[in-house]
Design a protein around this motif. Structure first.
Motif, PDB file in Angstrom:
ATOM      1  N   ALA A 220      60.587  11.629 -45.612  1.00  0.00           N
ATOM      2  CA  ALA A 220      60.148  11.964 -46.970  1.00  0.00           C
ATOM      3  C   ALA A 220      61.175  11.571 -48.022  1.00  0.00           C
ATOM      4  O   ALA A 220      60.837  11.454 -49.198  1.00  0.00           O
ATOM      5  N   ARG A 221      62.407  11.344 -47.621  1.00  0.00           N
ATOM      6  CA  ARG A 221      63.443  10.942 -48.573  1.00  0.00           C
ATOM      7  C   ARG A 221      63.299   9.494 -49.008  1.00  0.00           C
ATOM      8  O   ARG A 221      63.791   9.096 -50.067  1.00  0.00           O
ATOM      9  N   THR A 222      62.617   8.693 -48.186  1.00  0.00           N
ATOM     10  CA  THR A 222      62.464   7.267 -48.484  1.00  0.00           C
ATOM     11  C   THR A 222      61.015   6.811 -48.511  1.00  0.00           C
ATOM     12  O   THR A 222      60.704   5.775 -49.121  1.00  0.00           O
ATOM     13  N   GLY A 223      60.143   7.525 -47.830  1.00  0.00           N
ATOM     14  CA  GLY A 223      58.759   7.097 -47.670  1.00  0.00           C
ATOM     15  C   GLY A 223      58.582   6.024 -46.626  1.00  0.00           C
ATOM     16  O   GLY A 223      57.484   5.478 -46.479  1.00  0.00           O
ATOM     17  N   ARG A 224      59.618   5.745 -45.864  1.00  0.00           N
ATOM     18  CA  ARG A 224      59.560   4.706 -44.834  1.00  0.00           C
ATOM     19  C   ARG A 224      59.439   5.315 -43.440  1.00  0.00           C
ATOM     20  O   ARG A 224      59.936   6.417 -43.196  1.00  0.00           O
ATOM     21  N   SER A 225      58.809   4.583 -42.541  1.00  0.00           N
ATOM     22  CA  SER A 225      58.717   5.016 -41.148  1.00  0.00           C
ATOM     23  C   SER A 225      60.109   5.017 -40.525  1.00  0.00           C
ATOM     24  O   SER A 225      60.903   4.092 -40.747  1.00  0.00           O
ATOM     25  N   VAL A 226      60.396   6.034 -39.728  1.00  0.00           N
ATOM     26  CA  VAL A 226      61.693   6.148 -39.061  1.00  0.00           C
ATOM     27  C   VAL A 226      61.795   5.071 -37.987  1.00  0.00           C
ATOM     28  O   VAL A 226      60.878   4.903 -37.169  1.00  0.00           O
ATOM     29  N   ASP A 227      62.915   4.338 -37.955  1.00  0.00           N
ATOM     30  CA  ASP A 227      63.057   3.253 -36.986  1.00  0.00           C
ATOM     31  C   ASP A 227      64.217   3.461 -36.019  1.00  0.00           C
ATOM     32  O   ASP A 227      64.502   2.579 -35.203  1.00  0.00           O
ATOM     33  N   THR A 228      64.883   4.600 -36.073  1.00  0.00           N
ATOM     34  CA  THR A 228      66.021   4.838 -35.186  1.00  0.00           C
ATOM     35  C   THR A 228      65.653   5.647 -33.951  1.00  0.00           C
ATOM     36  O   THR A 228      66.333   5.580 -32.925  1.00  0.00           O
ATOM     37  N   VAL A 229      64.577   6.438 -34.026  1.00  0.00           N
ATOM     38  CA  VAL A 229      64.118   7.294 -32.927  1.00  0.00           C
ATOM     39  C   VAL A 229      62.705   6.871 -32.564  1.00  0.00           C
ATOM     40  O   VAL A 229      61.888   6.589 -33.456  1.00  0.00           O
ATOM     41  N   VAL A 230      62.408   6.826 -31.267  1.00  0.00           N
ATOM     42  CA  VAL A 230      61.060   6.429 -30.857  1.00  0.00           C
ATOM     43  C   VAL A 230      60.278   7.568 -30.206  1.00  0.00           C
ATOM     44  O   VAL A 230      59.046   7.543 -30.200  1.00  0.00           O
ATOM     45  N   ALA A 231      60.955   8.576 -29.656  1.00  0.00           N
ATOM     46  CA  ALA A 231      60.224   9.665 -28.998  1.00  0.00           C
ATOM     47  C   ALA A 231      61.098  10.904 -28.899  1.00  0.00           C
ATOM     48  O   ALA A 231      62.325  10.807 -28.742  1.00  0.00           O
ATOM     49  N   THR A 232      60.465  12.060 -28.979  1.00  0.00           N
ATOM     50  CA  THR A 232      61.150  13.342 -28.830  1.00  0.00           C
ATOM     51  C   THR A 232      60.287  14.282 -28.002  1.00  0.00           C
ATOM     52  O   THR A 232      59.050  14.213 -28.040  1.00  0.00           O
ATOM     53  N   TRP A 233      60.954  15.155 -27.258  1.00  0.00           N
ATOM     54  CA  TRP A 233      60.294  16.232 -26.525  1.00  0.00           C
ATOM     55  C   TRP A 233      61.092  17.507 -26.750  1.00  0.00           C
ATOM     56  O   TRP A 233      62.341  17.472 -26.748  1.00  0.00           O
ATOM     57  N   VAL A 234      60.392  18.611 -26.941  1.00  0.00           N
ATOM     58  CA  VAL A 234      61.064  19.885 -27.206  1.00  0.00           C
ATOM     59  C   VAL A 234      60.414  20.989 -26.391  1.00  0.00           C
ATOM     60  O   VAL A 234      59.182  21.118 -26.355  1.00  0.00           O
ATOM     61  N   LEU A 235      61.252  21.788 -25.750  1.00  0.00           N
ATOM     62  CA  LEU A 235      60.846  23.037 -25.105  1.00  0.00           C
ATOM     63  C   LEU A 235      61.270  24.187 -25.999  1.00  0.00           C
ATOM     64  O   LEU A 235      62.440  24.274 -26.406  1.00  0.00           O
ATOM     65  N   ALA A 236      60.333  25.067 -26.330  1.00  0.00           N
ATOM     66  CA  ALA A 236      60.639  26.226 -27.164  1.00  0.00           C
ATOM     67  C   ALA A 236      59.689  27.357 -26.793  1.00  0.00           C
ATOM     68  O   ALA A 236      58.762  27.189 -25.996  1.00  0.00           O
ATOM     69  N   GLU A 237      59.891  28.497 -27.401  1.00  0.00           N
ATOM     70  CA  GLU A 237      59.080  29.669 -27.059  1.00  0.00           C
ATOM     71  C   GLU A 237      57.636  29.495 -27.486  1.00  0.00           C
ATOM     72  O   GLU A 237      56.714  29.937 -26.803  1.00  0.00           O
ATOM     73  N   ASP A 238      57.403  28.868 -28.624  1.00  0.00           N
ATOM     74  CA  ASP A 238      56.043  28.683 -29.126  1.00  0.00           C
ATOM     75  C   ASP A 238      55.839  27.236 -29.534  1.00  0.00           C
ATOM     76  O   ASP A 238      56.787  26.488 -29.799  1.00  0.00           O
ATOM     77  N   ALA A 239      54.577  26.833 -29.589  1.00  0.00           N
ATOM     78  CA  ALA A 239      54.257  25.426 -29.825  1.00  0.00           C
ATOM     79  C   ALA A 239      54.465  25.015 -31.278  1.00  0.00           C
ATOM     80  O   ALA A 239      54.792  23.856 -31.543  1.00  0.00           O
ATOM     81  N   MET A 240      54.258  25.911 -32.230  1.00  0.00           N
ATOM     82  CA  MET A 240      54.496  25.550 -33.620  1.00  0.00           C
ATOM     83  C   MET A 240      55.949  25.144 -33.826  1.00  0.00           C
ATOM     84  O   MET A 240      56.245  24.116 -34.452  1.00  0.00           O
ATOM     85  N   THR A 241      56.875  25.932 -33.279  1.00  0.00           N
ATOM     86  CA  THR A 241      58.294  25.606 -33.408  1.00  0.00           C
ATOM     87  C   THR A 241      58.626  24.320 -32.670  1.00  0.00           C
ATOM     88  O   THR A 241      59.327  23.447 -33.198  1.00  0.00           O
ATOM     89  N   ALA A 242      58.122  24.181 -31.438  1.00  0.00           N
ATOM     90  CA  ALA A 242      58.398  22.970 -30.666  1.00  0.00           C
ATOM     91  C   ALA A 242      57.865  21.732 -31.365  1.00  0.00           C
ATOM     92  O   ALA A 242      58.542  20.694 -31.431  1.00  0.00           O
ATOM     93  N   ASP A 243      56.668  21.817 -31.916  1.00  0.00           N
ATOM     94  CA  ASP A 243      56.057  20.692 -32.616  1.00  0.00           C
ATOM     95  C   ASP A 243      56.875  20.319 -33.847  1.00  0.00           C
ATOM     96  O   ASP A 243      57.181  19.138 -34.092  1.00  0.00           O
ATOM     97  N   GLY A 244      57.254  21.315 -34.632  1.00  0.00           N
ATOM     98  CA  GLY A 244      58.045  21.048 -35.825  1.00  0.00           C
ATOM     99  C   GLY A 244      59.392  20.436 -35.504  1.00  0.00           C
ATOM    100  O   GLY A 244      59.857  19.518 -36.191  1.00  0.00           O
ATOM    101  N   LEU A 245      60.036  20.927 -34.446  1.00  0.00           N
ATOM    102  CA  LEU A 245      61.332  20.382 -34.062  1.00  0.00           C
ATOM    103  C   LEU A 245      61.206  18.959 -33.539  1.00  0.00           C
ATOM    104  O   LEU A 245      62.115  18.142 -33.740  1.00  0.00           O
ATOM    105  N   CYS A 246      60.111  18.643 -32.864  1.00  0.00           N
ATOM    106  CA  CYS A 246      59.889  17.260 -32.432  1.00  0.00           C
ATOM    107  C   CYS A 246      59.933  16.309 -33.621  1.00  0.00           C
ATOM    108  O   CYS A 246      60.538  15.235 -33.560  1.00  0.00           O
ATOM    109  N   THR A 247      59.288  16.695 -34.706  1.00  0.00           N
ATOM    110  CA  THR A 247      59.316  15.858 -35.904  1.00  0.00           C
ATOM    111  C   THR A 247      60.699  15.854 -36.541  1.00  0.00           C
ATOM    112  O   THR A 247      61.208  14.797 -36.942  1.00  0.00           O
TER     113      THR A 247
END
Length: 286
Positions: A220-247
């Motif tokens: 959101a700081r540039t409006g450009r697609s991120v090109d340094t990371v291609v994939a993330t996975w997160v384990l957390a207590e709830d899916a909302m938190t895990a989903d947000g942290l993935c982003t």
């Protein structure tokens, strides 16, 4: 798990596995939860609350769970220095990921508008001081997973998994082994993790690609697609938190997030490097 209920909702495929059959009323309730959520937050529907805000601004009342989503998005916004923001919706649309799925950019990349200049997200709803297109995709699907699983647990299901195309949450005893899909080859995995009672979410920049360097994870700081990371996975207590942290992991160092959240992660960079939290040191195949 011996009972499966599959359906489509919010533009993706869902699967619910339970040790006991889901009553027709429970299946209908899951579909209703999905419809109500979509009617609030979808920027692809002409009749949604978010679309109404985009037309005129103003106030959108939210159910009780809306406050938790707003708090999470604000926290992640601040921890990423504004890189994660629900105001990215109009920038996604400008780059072609619009309500009509045109996949044709109509404007050059530009920063999203500032949260504090435009948006107030409180316990009872969202207020926009002017028209703006919101996108809650950073954590919304995860919250919907949580809402469905919590409804089933309340209804008496003790062993159940809600899986929204890879964003999942499980309740029950023991654990299951889940493969981490290779971001460049959906038929293979880069490793596996064990999931007990909790959530596992994933995000990959190749999931929605429509042009050279154009995908759905925008900074959101540039409006450009991120090109340094291609994939993330997160384990957390709830899916909302895990989903947000993935982003958020596309936009911030894991150490910047660890002070505010309890989670484990696997992170794959575009140069082929991988990074992971200590408990997942054995998750990746050698």
């Amino acid at each position: 798990m011996s009972r499966t209920f599959c359906f489509e909702a919010i533009g993706t495929s869902w699967r619910v596995d339970s040790s006991e059959p889901l009553a027709p009323t429970h299946r209908a309730e899951l579909l209703r939860i999905a419809e109500d959520y979509d009617a609030l937050y979808s920027r692809f529907r002409a009749d949604s609350g978010v679309t109404a805000l985009a037309a005129s601004g103003g106030f959108l009342p939210l159910p009780l769970h809306g406050a938790a989503l707003g708090r999470l998005l604000r926290t992640l916004h601040d921890l990423t220095g504004g890189g994660l923001s629900p105001l990215i919706g109009e920038r996604l649309a400008d780059q072609g990921y619009d309500a009509g799925y045109s996949f044709v950019p109509t404007a050059p990349p530009a920063p999203a508008r500032a949260w504090d200049d435009l948006l107030a997200w409180t316990g009872d709803g969202i207020t926009l001081s002017g028209p703006a297109l919101l996108d809650v995709g950073a954590a919304g699907k995860g919250q919907l997973v949580d809402l469905m699983l919590e409804r089933l647990v309340t209804a008496g299901h003790e062993n159940v998994i809600v899986d929204a195309s890879g964003d999942m949450r499980r309740a029950g005893s023991g654990s299951i082994t889940v493969a981490l899909e290779h971001p460049y080859d959906s038929s293979s995995a880069i490793g596996t993790v064990s999931l007990g009672s909790g959530a596992l979410c994933a995000s990959a920049s190749n999931r929605r690609v429509w042009g050279d360097g154009l995908h759905h994870v925008l900074d959101a700081r540039t409006g450009r697609s991120v090109d340094t990371v291609v994939a993330t996975w997160v384990l957390a207590e709830d899916a909302m938190t895990a989903d947000g942290l993935c982003t958020a992991l596309f936009l911030a160092d894991p150490d910047d997030l660890a002070g505010s959240f309890a989670f484990d992660f696997v992170l794959m960079y575009s140069d082929g490097r991988a990074r992971y939290s200590a408990p997942l040191a054995g998750a990746l195949f050698s």
